[in-house]
Write an enzyme that holds these catalytic residues in place. Structure first.
Site, PDB file in Angstrom:
ATOM      1  CG  ASP A  51      -2.039   1.003   1.110  1.00 28.84           C
ATOM      2  OD1 ASP A  51      -3.204   0.569   1.039  1.00 28.84           O
ATOM      3  OD2 ASP A  51      -1.755   2.220   1.079  1.00 28.84           O
ATOM      4  CB  ILE A  52       0.912   4.183  -2.250  1.00 30.33           C
ATOM      5  CG1 ILE A  52       2.020   5.072  -2.760  1.00 30.33           C
ATOM      6  CG2 ILE A  52      -0.381   4.944  -2.059  1.00 30.33           C
ATOM      7  CD1 ILE A  52       1.793   5.588  -4.186  1.00 30.33           C
ATOM      8  CG  ASN A  74     -12.488  -0.210   3.520  1.00 27.09           C
ATOM      9  OD1 ASN A  74     -12.837  -0.702   4.592  1.00 27.09           O
ATOM     10  ND2 ASN A  74     -11.381   0.506   3.386  1.00 27.09           N
ATOM     11  CD  GLN A  80     -14.494  -0.405  -3.133  1.00 26.72           C
ATOM     12  OE1 GLN A  80     -15.619  -0.803  -2.775  1.00 26.72           O
ATOM     13  NE2 GLN A  80     -13.865  -0.894  -4.182  1.00 26.72           N
ATOM     14  CG  HIS A 113      -8.464  -2.465  -2.517  1.00 27.66           C
ATOM     15  ND1 HIS A 113      -9.328  -1.732  -3.288  1.00 27.66           N
ATOM     16  CD2 HIS A 113      -8.387  -1.832  -1.325  1.00 27.66           C
ATOM     17  CE1 HIS A 113      -9.751  -0.688  -2.598  1.00 27.66           C
ATOM     18  NE2 HIS A 113      -9.211  -0.723  -1.398  1.00 27.66           N
ATOM     19  CG  HIS A 154      -7.079  -2.780   3.102  1.00 27.74           C
ATOM     20  ND1 HIS A 154      -6.250  -1.702   2.913  1.00 27.74           N
ATOM     21  CD2 HIS A 154      -8.272  -2.437   2.548  1.00 27.74           C
ATOM     22  CE1 HIS A 154      -6.922  -0.740   2.282  1.00 27.74           C
ATOM     23  NE2 HIS A 154      -8.143  -1.158   2.051  1.00 27.74           N
TER      24      HIS A 154
HETATM   25  P1  AMP Z   1      -9.703   1.769   0.248  1.00 25.21           P
HETATM   26  O1  AMP Z   1      -9.880   3.000   1.067  1.00 25.21           O
HETATM   27  O2  AMP Z   1     -10.109   0.507   0.938  1.00 25.21           O
HETATM   28  O3  AMP Z   1     -10.354   1.912  -1.118  1.00 25.21           O
HETATM   29  O4  AMP Z   1      -8.153   1.603   0.056  1.00 25.21           O
HETATM   30  C1  AMP Z   1      -7.439   2.082  -1.016  1.00 25.21           C
HETATM   31  C2  AMP Z   1      -5.997   1.876  -0.664  1.00 25.21           C
HETATM   32  O5  AMP Z   1      -5.222   1.998  -1.825  1.00 25.21           O
HETATM   33  C3  AMP Z   1      -5.473   2.914   0.331  1.00 25.21           C
HETATM   34  O6  AMP Z   1      -4.953   2.233   1.467  1.00 25.21           O
HETATM   35  C4  AMP Z   1      -4.392   3.643  -0.456  1.00 25.21           C
HETATM   36  O7  AMP Z   1      -3.309   4.016   0.338  1.00 25.21           O
HETATM   37  C5  AMP Z   1      -4.016   2.621  -1.500  1.00 25.21           C
HETATM   38  N1  AMP Z   1      -3.497   3.131  -2.744  1.00 25.21           N
HETATM   39  C6  AMP Z   1      -4.019   4.125  -3.507  1.00 25.21           C
HETATM   40  N2  AMP Z   1      -3.287   4.287  -4.625  1.00 25.21           N
HETATM   41  C7  AMP Z   1      -2.287   3.388  -4.576  1.00 25.21           C
HETATM   42  C8  AMP Z   1      -1.210   3.053  -5.441  1.00 25.21           C
HETATM   43  N3  AMP Z   1      -0.995   3.692  -6.592  1.00 25.21           N
HETATM   44  N4  AMP Z   1      -0.375   2.057  -5.065  1.00 25.21           N
HETATM   45  C9  AMP Z   1      -0.562   1.402  -3.899  1.00 25.21           C
HETATM   46  N5  AMP Z   1      -1.573   1.657  -3.050  1.00 25.21           N
HETATM   47  C10 AMP Z   1      -2.421   2.638  -3.381  1.00 25.21           C
END
Ligand code: AMP
Ligand code: ZN
Length: 126
Positions: free
Chosen positions: A28-29, A84, A91, A97, A99
């Site tokens: 995760d970024i 989520n 989400q 995705h 986590h």
């Molecule tokens: P959600 O809030 O469950 O939709 O989670 C989205 C997740 O994606 C968050 O934890 C972000 O930090 C992660 N995220 C968003 N863009 C990227 C990316 N380019 N590479 C890796 N993780 C990402």
């Protein structure tokens, strides 16, 4: 199937940590803890409930492999695993995705309840 405006449909190959035929995993970024991993289907699916049984199995295999990797690299003391679903489920990226979030002793002084704490009334536990 890939969607033109979806970041998870266009991940750089170099960011992929684990993969199989139907799923990939990457860090995760914005990790909420050290070793926070995301696992996604290769094909664009909006959310967890759109996954096929084959994709669920493929994702679960990467969750298990991800745990092994995180255990070796970071030695966490626990995990939270979850998805989520939908805007009101929190989400923000509309490509399904999972986590995989390692937890560490002391990262929350009162860890009881875990993911129940996503809502204020979920704190009243134990
Ligand atoms: P959600 O809030 O469950 O939709 O989670 C989205 C997740 O994606 C968050 O934890 C972000 O930090 C992660 N995220 C968003 N863009 C990227 C990316 N380019 N590479 C890796 N993780 C990402
Ligand atoms: Zn996508």
């Amino acid at each position: 199937m890939s969607q033109a405006d979806c970041i998870f449909c266009h991940l750089p190959q170099a960011s992929i940590i684990l993969e199989n035929d139907l799923a990939v995993a990457f860090w995760d970024i914005h990790p909420v803890s050290q070793g926070h991993l995301l696992v996604i289907p290769r094909t664009h699916r909006s959310n967890f409930f759109d996954l096929s049984e084959e994709e669920l199995l493929a994702i679960n295999r990467l969750i298990q492999a991800g745990k092994t990797l995180i255990d070796q690299q970071y030695h966490p003391d626990g995990y939270n695993v979850g998805a989520n679903v939908g805007l009101y489920g929190g989400q923000t990226v509309m490509h399904c995705h999972l986590h995989l979030i390692p937890r560490y002793r002391g990262d929350d002084p009162n860890p009881a309840g875990g993911i129940r704490k996503m809502l204020p009334n979920g704190q009243e536990f134990a």
